[in-house]
Design a protein around this motif. Structure first.
Motif, PDB file in Angstrom:
ATOM      1  N   LEU A  15       1.194  -7.770 -36.786  1.00 30.87           N
ATOM      2  CA  LEU A  15       2.354  -8.546 -36.332  1.00 30.87           C
ATOM      3  C   LEU A  15       3.659  -8.061 -36.969  1.00 30.87           C
ATOM      4  O   LEU A  15       4.746  -8.395 -36.471  1.00 30.87           O
ATOM      5  N   THR A  16       3.566  -7.298 -38.023  1.00 27.96           N
ATOM      6  CA  THR A  16       4.798  -6.800 -38.654  1.00 27.96           C
ATOM      7  C   THR A  16       5.168  -5.398 -38.183  1.00 27.96           C
ATOM      8  O   THR A  16       6.202  -4.861 -38.594  1.00 27.96           O
ATOM      9  N   THR A  17       4.345  -4.790 -37.330  1.00 37.69           N
ATOM     10  CA  THR A  17       4.665  -3.450 -36.836  1.00 37.69           C
ATOM     11  C   THR A  17       5.590  -3.526 -35.633  1.00 37.69           C
ATOM     12  O   THR A  17       5.644  -4.527 -34.913  1.00 37.69           O
ATOM     13  N   ASN A  18       6.277  -2.459 -35.382  1.00 38.28           N
ATOM     14  CA  ASN A  18       7.174  -2.401 -34.234  1.00 38.28           C
ATOM     15  C   ASN A  18       6.409  -2.406 -32.911  1.00 38.28           C
ATOM     16  O   ASN A  18       6.982  -2.691 -31.858  1.00 38.28           O
ATOM     17  N   LYS A  19       5.126  -2.122 -32.962  1.00 39.28           N
ATOM     18  CA  LYS A  19       4.336  -1.992 -31.732  1.00 39.28           C
ATOM     19  C   LYS A  19       4.240  -3.316 -30.969  1.00 39.28           C
ATOM     20  O   LYS A  19       3.976  -3.314 -29.771  1.00 39.28           O
ATOM     21  N   VAL A  20       4.375  -4.440 -31.661  1.00 40.38           N
ATOM     22  CA  VAL A  20       4.206  -5.719 -30.973  1.00 40.38           C
ATOM     23  C   VAL A  20       5.479  -6.548 -30.998  1.00 40.38           C
ATOM     24  O   VAL A  20       5.459  -7.732 -30.744  1.00 40.38           O
ATOM     25  N   HIS A  21       6.621  -5.940 -31.320  1.00 32.05           N
ATOM     26  CA  HIS A  21       7.886  -6.678 -31.314  1.00 32.05           C
ATOM     27  C   HIS A  21       8.842  -6.034 -30.321  1.00 32.05           C
ATOM     28  O   HIS A  21       8.690  -4.884 -29.956  1.00 32.05           O
TER      29      HIS A  21
END
Length: 381
Positions: free
Chosen positions: A375-381
């Motif tokens: 949840l802290t990676t750019n992949k899911v934001h």
């Protein structure tokens, strides 16, 4: 010939499993937090389970229900003791959908009526009657459409009474906790109200515990979180056999059996009953009802504290949580990057957790750590 292409497949090929772990054909280890749709109740390849099945195979694996099968009575007695429904009978079958089909038939036979009530976002199976009561038009063929099926709003009693008052309703079917619908817990007042209204209008209350039963929620059945609720019929499957196909309908004493009323070729065979008995014995020996309640409470608390998790629902180890982002890329990262199986449920933002009931605390801690990382990676934001 090839398998009919109806399943969207994850690019993983499991070849071995033990406890809450799975290994694929490349030797990669995965953590299983989904249990194959809540089927793996006591862990993969549990030693007592495999021993029970092997012993049964050495004796007799199958004969039809035209002969005496003592292990059926042994299973019924054990299930009655552990579930608190010793005064009920059981009809054994092969799956959750089949259990629901037979429950619907029993309610219709008993009342002489053909109408049924189910609820929005409910799921009861894919066979003819069960799918007609499932709130998903995409899987209902024209053949399955019936004008005597009424899908009403969940957790709303006024609509139910209005439909019952018409006098044509044989039964009401409701999940102990909605699984496919997004892990939605019914209000206690709703379930008690359904029971009261069913009795008032001469209908039968069917509790679909196919996914929510068998100790998953911290009670043997999810509806047992509600005091003084005793359904007319209870359907079970999934965790009942820990992977071996078996289902059943628990039937209250008011129903009278007659030869030929229900039937099945494979249901209640020796091998299936041995698997189901092993599950009950492990649940009792390892105190898995209490374990599911304890671990579920901790897991739900930890999930609620994670930034990006907007809502957590469920009981015991039947948990759904919503994300501020869409769930699909999160689940993809969990399985492909961190080697953790989870499930989808309800809308696009929901992840469903249905791990083995005897999962290790350290495995749940690992999942929380990996979820935070995703949840802290750019992949899911």
């Amino acid at each position: 010939m090839k398998p009919f292409d109806v399943y969207p497949l994850i690019n993983v090929t499991p070849v071995k499993a033990a406890g809450s772990k799975i290994w694929d054909d490349q030797g990669t280890e995965y953590l299983d937090l989904y249990g194959g749709h809540a089927v793996i109740s006591i862990g993969h390849s549990h030693p007592h389970y495999t021993k029970r099945i092997k012993e049964q195979l050495d004796n007799i694996a199958f004969y039809s229900n035209s002969v005496q099968i003592p292990i059926q009575k042994e299973l019924a007695t054990k299930l009655g003791e552990i579930s608190g429904y010793a005064d009920y009978d059981i009809f054994l079958c092969n799956s959750g959908a089949e259990a629901n089909e037979n429950a619907l038939k029993l309610a219709s036979f008993e009342t002489g009526k053909k109408g049924f009530i189910s609820f929005s976002k409910g799921f009861h199976g894919r066979t003819a009657g069960a799918v007609a009561l499932t709130d998903n038009p995409k899987i209902i063929a024209p053949f399955n459409e019936h004008d005597h099926v009424h899908i009403l709003p969940f957790n709303k009693l006024d609509k139910v009474e209005k439909q019952l008052a018409k006098g044509d309703i044989a039964g009401i079917i409701v999940e102990g906790i909605q699984g496919v619908g997004g892990i939605v817990v019914p209000n206690q007042e709703f379930l008690l109200g359904l029971s009261k209204l069913a009795k008032q209008y001469g209908a039968k209350l069917i509790l679909d515990e196919v996914q929510s039963g068998y100790a998953r929620t911290g009670r043997f059945f999810a509806h047992q979180w509600v005091e003084d609720l005793k359904p007319d019929l209870i359907t079970v499957a999934k965790g009942m056999g820990n992977g071996f196909p078996i289902g059943g309908v628990l039937i209250s004493p008011e129903f009278k059996a007659s030869h030929g009323l229900l039937g099945t070729t494979f249901g209640g065979n020796h091998l299936a009953c041995a698997a189901a008995l092993a599950v009950l014995e492990v649940i009792e020996e390892e105190n898995l009802i209490e374990a599911a309640s304890r671990n579920g409470e901790v897991l739900m608390k930890e999930l609620s504290a994670i930034e990006g998790v907007t809502e957590v629902r469920g009981k015991g180890l039947m948990i759904g949580f919503d994300l501020a982002v869409e769930a699909a890329p999160v689940r993809s990262a969990l399985i492909h990057e961190h080697k953790i199986f989870t499930g989808s449920s309800g809308g696009k933002h929901t992840i469903r957790l249905l791990p083995p009931l005897n999962i290790e605390t350290k495995a749940l801690t690992l999942f929380i750590q990996k979820l935070k990382a995703v949840l802290t990676t750019n992949k899911v934001h």
